[in-house]
Design an enzyme around this catalytic site. Structure first.
Site, mmCIF file in Angstrom:
data_model
loop_
_atom_site.group_PDB
_atom_site.id
_atom_site.type_symbol
_atom_site.label_atom_id
_atom_site.label_comp_id
_atom_site.label_asym_id
_atom_site.label_seq_id
_atom_site.Cartn_x
_atom_site.Cartn_y
_atom_site.Cartn_z
ATOM 1 N N ASP A 1 26.305 94.783 107.630
ATOM 2 C CA ASP A 1 24.930 95.032 107.204
ATOM 3 C C ASP A 1 24.603 94.310 105.897
ATOM 4 O OD1 ASP A 1 22.843 96.555 105.609
ATOM 5 O OD2 ASP A 1 22.657 97.643 107.489
ATOM 6 N N LEU B 1 20.002 98.333 108.588
ATOM 7 C CA LEU B 1 20.179 97.442 109.734
ATOM 8 C C LEU B 1 21.220 98.012 110.681
ATOM 9 C CD1 LEU B 1 20.123 93.974 107.950
ATOM 10 C CD2 LEU B 1 18.206 95.263 108.911
ATOM 11 N N ASP B 2 22.329 98.495 110.132
ATOM 12 C CA ASP B 2 23.365 99.110 110.955
ATOM 13 C C ASP B 2 22.863 100.377 111.639
ATOM 14 O OD1 ASP B 2 25.485 97.392 110.905
ATOM 15 O OD2 ASP B 2 26.595 98.428 109.337
ATOM 16 N N HIS B 3 22.320 101.289 110.858
ATOM 17 C CA HIS B 3 21.879 102.558 111.430
ATOM 18 C C HIS B 3 20.728 102.346 112.410
ATOM 19 C CE1 HIS B 3 24.271 105.505 109.103
ATOM 20 N NE2 HIS B 3 24.241 104.589 108.148
#
Length: 535
Positions: free
Chosen positions: A371, A398-400
């Site tokens: 991320d 971005l990851d979540h």
């Protein structure tokens, strides 16, 4: 078009269902220059609506259950790794060498949380790894009998190395890295570290990323790639219907989890909440960050399995899987016969969900990424920074966000499959999520809700062409995560954790089980009677 309507459209959802969503708006949640709160809310809204839609389909309900999305719950979940406590101890999120560094002409962002990535970074810069134990990095085959005891050893050694890396912060080493980077160009460092197998990305503006070949390749992708792989009939083994309250739209589904870090585990953690039997499978002797596993391991089981020595056991798992989720670089698993077409050929009717940092096409498709690196490359860090200093989003959004997007895509694929059959492929990438997030930056990527000429109006109010208005309820300002945290005992100790933000009428409010110890479960599915196989 609202952000939620854009995401729901990207998933192929019926726009009329958007009226089932009610949003509790809270000022102060995920504050940033970019529309982080709105995009995070949209990802969770789409995921919850997809879960409610599948629940209605499987339980024969006359109406899709109402969905409630609370900005407070979303903000807390998107920073779940920061709120985790293990017996009162807070985790270390980033190692000392995971940070921004000045270079001769700008900035570079490195990622060295894993010991082997730290080694490669230092090697690329001509520096010695020093006194911090590097940790195990072997990926070779293991004896066929390797199992829980070896996994515990791998986790212990990995945990020791990661803990030592954080605790033994060596100011001299940090100074050495700073000196090594000071007179080099950011692009030179980016390429040299990548060539050594490490992770470093030069800071770019949104305009510079849009002009980069990888930026162009990512912008050409849809937010969610969706494809039908074959004309296989729907699952031969009928999925058990829901049994009233709570509604569990993924009950009876078997999910093979081949992911690591945050985004992929968020996908499978969400499917576990919804009733799926999720089995995470990792390579033996490849260390996992223990706190990361504690944060994302809720509702799942965890096994270690070598895909060469344990191939027969893996094929047994695949033969009864409904969903396979992978989070490795494109091509990294191909030699094991794990391409979407190969998986579907062996298991007709399978849902294959793929996630990779930079997307499946372009010159960076095969590169590792996290991320923080995607934020640096795509211009997010430049937008969120101040003059002369890069910044960051208020969460690893971005990851979540990408994790909830992919969970939503899996759920929608299951609904579509229940009508039409066929194996399905769904694919997302944090870099594509970043393109959506930066779409309204002047001169930035045209990959967001506004790219189709409809414009973006946030997440509430009138949703043109979306079947009606998205309802909103004003809530108190977000003042902290307290109301959305839970506490539970677990084999890892007493955990404080962020509850799931996925909320629909009749659904489960929390996971059925806490995380167990990494790699200690048997690589077998839970039986029809719900009994867990012995380790």
């Amino acid at each position: 078009m609202t952000e939620t309507a854009f995401v729901w459209s990207a998933l192929g959802g019926d726009p009329a269902l958007l009226r089932r969503i009610t949003v509790v708006e809270r000022e102060g949640a995920l504050g940033a220059r970019l529309p982080v709160r709105e995009s995070a809310r949209a990802c969770v809204s789409a995921c919850a609506l997809a879960a409610a839609e599948l629940a209605a389909r499987r339980d024969g309900l006359a109406e899709v259950p109402a969905v409630r999305v609370d900005d407070g719950a979303v903000a807390t979940a998107f920073t779940s790794e920061r709120h985790l406590l293990v017996d009162g101890r807070a985790p270390v999120s980033f190692a000392p060498l995971s940070r921004f560094w000045r270079t001769g002409d700008g900035w570079v962002r490195t990622h060295a949380n894993y010991p082997h990535h730290r080694e490669r970074l230092l090697s690329a810069l001509g520096l010695s790894p020093g006194r911090v134990p590097p940790g195990p990095v072997s990926r070779g085959p293991v004896p066929p009998g390797a199992g829980a005891s070896e996994a515990v050893g791998a986790q212990a050694v990995g945990a020791q190395a990661v803990a030592a890396q954080a605790a033994a912060w060596d100011p001299v080493e940090v100074e050495d890295v700073a000196s090594a980077l000071d007179e080099r160009s950011a692009l030179d460092v980016e390429e040299a570290v990548y060539a050594a197998g490490g992770l470093a990305v030069a800071l770019r503006t949104p305009q510079e990323w849009a002009a980069h070949p990888q930026g162009a390749a990512v912008a050409a992708l849809p937010l969610v790639e969706r494809a039908r792989l074959d004309d296989a009939r729907a699952r031969v083994r009928p999925l058990p219907p829901g049994t009233g309250t709570p509604l569990l739209p993924a009950a009876g589904l078997r999910v093979l989890d081949l992911t690591r870090v945050i985004a992929g585990p968020v996908v499978t953690r969400t499917l576990a909440l919804l009733g799926a039997d999720v089995l995470r499978v990792d390579a033996p002797r490849l260390p996992e960050l223990p706190d990361q596993h504690a944060d994302t391991g809720f509702g799942k089981r965890s096994a270690v399995l070598d895909l060469v020595a344990g191939r027969a056991a893996f094929e047994d798992l695949l033969a009864e899987a409904d969903v396979v989720v992978t989070g490795y670089r494109p091509g990294a698993l191909d030699r094991f016969g794990l391409t979407p077409s190969a998986l579907a050929a062996r298991r007709p009717g399978l849902i294959v969900a793929q996630l990779s940092a930079w997307g499946g096409t372009g010159p960076w498709a095969g590169r590792r990424g996290f991320d923080s690196l995607v934020q640096a490359a795509t211009g997010i860090a430049a937008v969120e920074g101040r003059p002369g200093q890069p910044g960051a989003l208020p969460a690893q959004a971005l990851d979540h966000g990408t994790g909830y997007l992919l969970a939503a895509a899996v759920l929608r694929a299951l609904t579509e499959q229940s009508y039409e059959g066929g194996s399905r492929l769904v694919r997302v990438a944090p870099a594509r999520t970043a393109a959506w997030l930066t779409a309204r930056v002047p001169g930035g990527d045209a990959g967001g809700a506004g790219a189709n000429g409809t414009g973006s109006t946030g997440d509430t109010g009138s949703a043109e062409g979306a079947g009606g208005a998205l309802a909103s309820v004003p809530g108190a300002p977000y003042e902290g995560p307290g109301p959305w945290l839970g506490v539970t005992d677990s084999p890892l100790g007493r955990l404080r954790y962020a509850r799931s933000p996925v909320d629909f009428a009749g659904g489960l409010a929390d996971w059925a089980r806490p995380p167990g110890r990494w790699g200690t479960d048997a690589p077998r599915w839970i039986g029809p009677d719900g009994a867990r196989p012995p380790a």
